[in-house]
Enzyme design. Sequence first.
Site, PDB file in Angstrom:
ATOM      1  N   ASP A   1      72.987  -9.953 -31.387  1.00 25.23           N
ATOM      2  CA  ASP A   1      73.885 -11.092 -31.583  1.00 25.23           C
ATOM      3  C   ASP A   1      75.262 -10.625 -32.053  1.00 25.23           C
ATOM      4  OD1 ASP A   1      71.747 -12.668 -30.894  1.00 25.23           O
ATOM      5  OD2 ASP A   1      71.379 -13.430 -32.912  1.00 25.23           O
TER       6      ASP A   1
ATOM      7  N   ASN B   1      72.877 -27.824 -26.669  1.00 30.48           N
ATOM      8  CA  ASN B   1      72.547 -26.620 -25.902  1.00 30.48           C
ATOM      9  C   ASN B   1      71.085 -26.641 -25.465  1.00 30.48           C
ATOM     10  OD1 ASN B   1      73.057 -23.897 -24.881  1.00 30.48           O
ATOM     11  ND2 ASN B   1      71.698 -23.226 -26.523  1.00 30.48           N
TER      12      ASN B   1
ATOM     13  N   GLY C   1      70.281 -21.030 -29.723  1.00 29.41           N
ATOM     14  CA  GLY C   1      71.419 -20.575 -28.937  1.00 29.41           C
ATOM     15  C   GLY C   1      72.739 -20.506 -29.686  1.00 29.41           C
TER      16      GLY C   1
ATOM     17  N   PRO D   1      73.889 -26.580 -20.087  1.00 28.54           N
ATOM     18  CA  PRO D   1      72.576 -26.698 -19.439  1.00 28.54           C
ATOM     19  C   PRO D   1      71.758 -25.424 -19.570  1.00 28.54           C
ATOM     20  CG  PRO D   1      74.261 -26.242 -17.810  1.00 28.54           C
ATOM     21  CD  PRO D   1      74.986 -26.417 -19.124  1.00 28.54           C
TER      22      PRO D   1
ATOM     23  N   LYS E   1      79.232 -12.057 -37.922  1.00 32.51           N
ATOM     24  CA  LYS E   1      77.805 -12.293 -38.177  1.00 32.51           C
ATOM     25  C   LYS E   1      77.500 -11.595 -39.499  1.00 32.51           C
ATOM     26  CE  LYS E   1      73.512 -13.381 -36.602  1.00 32.51           C
ATOM     27  NZ  LYS E   1      73.075 -14.694 -36.095  1.00 32.51           N
TER      28      LYS E   1
ATOM     29  N   GLU F   1      79.104 -16.885 -37.587  1.00 37.42           N
ATOM     30  CA  GLU F   1      77.794 -17.365 -37.134  1.00 37.42           C
ATOM     31  C   GLU F   1      76.724 -17.112 -38.188  1.00 37.42           C
ATOM     32  OE1 GLU F   1      74.219 -16.373 -34.124  1.00 37.42           O
ATOM     33  OE2 GLU F   1      76.176 -15.599 -33.547  1.00 37.42           O
ATOM     34  N   GLY F   2      75.977 -18.161 -38.499  1.00 31.50           N
ATOM     35  CA  GLY F   2      74.879 -18.021 -39.438  1.00 31.50           C
ATOM     36  C   GLY F   2      73.676 -17.361 -38.791  1.00 31.50           C
ATOM     37  N   ALA F   3      72.599 -17.319 -39.541  1.00 31.82           N
ATOM     38  CA  ALA F   3      71.323 -16.797 -39.033  1.00 31.82           C
ATOM     39  C   ALA F   3      70.267 -17.862 -39.310  1.00 31.82           C
ATOM     40  CB  ALA F   3      70.959 -15.486 -39.724  1.00 31.82           C
ATOM     41  N   GLY F   4      69.354 -18.058 -38.367  1.00 32.32           N
ATOM     42  CA  GLY F   4      68.345 -19.090 -38.552  1.00 32.32           C
ATOM     43  C   GLY F   4      68.979 -20.469 -38.590  1.00 32.32           C
TER      44      GLY F   4
END
Length: 238
Positions: free
Chosen positions: A55, A177, A15, A206, A38, A117-120
């Site tokens: 994403d 998350n 997430g 949640p 990204k 944001e990274g990947a994996g």
Amino acid sequence: MTQAFFVTGTDTEVGKTFVSCALMQALRQAGQTVIGYKPIAAGAELSHHGLLNDDALLLQQNGSLPLPYEAVNPIVFAPPIAPHIAAAQAQQTINMQVVEQGYQNLLEQGADTLLVEGAGGWHLPLGNGQNLSDWVAQAQLPVIMVVGMKLGCLNHALLTAESITRAGLKLVSWVANSPGVEQGFLAENIAHLEQVIDAPLLGKIPAMNGAQSEFSDVMAAAKQAADNLNIAPLQAIK
């Protein structure tokens, strides 16, 4: 001056994008301007605008400033596989100068906050012995860790946190998350992580009935999830 953060995850499918969007919404609600980046994505659909990754589109849409897609996601591959494998299949190399230039260009936009944001997971391989984490260390980005609250998360969270620190970087916060069905003993697991992770918990998001994975629902769900986040620790960083 723009404050940049790198958002990593304890695994893939925990997430990261959803939490990044929720953070963007929380920052916007606090009166800040925020944009997302990204740099590398794999898994994209071909459109008349070229390859588009969901994403990256969500980061683009949740930002305060209008940015062209290629500014948000300069390197993208069609197959949803590890980027270094996708690059090899396409007979390409992942050019980190493109990543760095894209990052610098976004810093010049003048937003209050930039979320990268990274990947994996943390050590995303890029080929030729490089990991994306090497670039994060070079850029000296403070790190926000998304912990996917599922089986194995305690080990994954601790290993990721240790690796971030070992790279000479500051783990500034983390988010618990629940990307799918809520984990058994969730409260106990979060309590343990709060004791052993040397960084503040920004919030507990949640499970939201699949909204984290349905593109059409993510925007509304991110705004709802923002209410679960306390961004004060991020705002205190100079």
